[in-house]
Design an enzyme around this catalytic site. Sequence first.
Site: not given
Ligand code: SAM
Length: 214
Positions: A62
Amino acid sequence: MTDYEELRRLMVETQLVPRGIRDARVLEAMLKVPRHLFVGESLQHKAYDDMALPIGNGQTISQPYMVAVMTELLELKGDERVLEVGTGSGYQAAILAELAAEVYSVERVEPLAVKARERLERLGYDNVHIMIGDGTEGLPDKAPFDRIIITAGTPEVPAPLREQLADNGILVAPVGARFSQQLIRLRKREGGITEEHHTPCVFVPLVGRYGWKE
Ligand code: SAM
């Protein structure tokens, strides 16, 4: 050689402070955590730019401002147990680890979780636990959590996460449509939940049993 410390100082001074981030501990953590080590080598020169960046598997790290706003909304004092849903690169988890006692972070994409775990270990974060699975179900055996942060866009806050929030707890999440959301903050007090609306935002989707369907 690139002066990453200087780039972090500029990031804080030009992107975070002017937009209203005030929590000194949050600013300190953003100054400290080496964001360039959470992206691929070819993107390191962009790591402190005012944008989200790709991290592989169709996912993103992000924008620094969004990380700072969400972290500030959590009002961390230092003794909290935190659940993050959506580990991605592990950067937000590192920021949380600087500011709270213990961090559990769940990621559904295994290769991302494995990479994030390695990075965090290498950087010496021993208060972060990366789990692989569907974070919309939370972590019932580790609950309740003082703070919960969802870092992917969701149509609504998954019911299990509301339940796993401790009394006096705070949950922050981007809630809304598939391609545009708003940050919301929930507070649980004496079993009741209040909801505030904050910044508009755009996150990749939260995919899972209590989120978006694939
Ligand atoms: N917090 C992260 C960072 O600091 O890099 C960025 C997060 S990214 C915007 C969103 C993440 O949520 C992705 O890696 C995606 O694979 C994960 N995601 C989506 N659905 C999910 C779920 N049900 N459980 C766990 N992770 C999930």
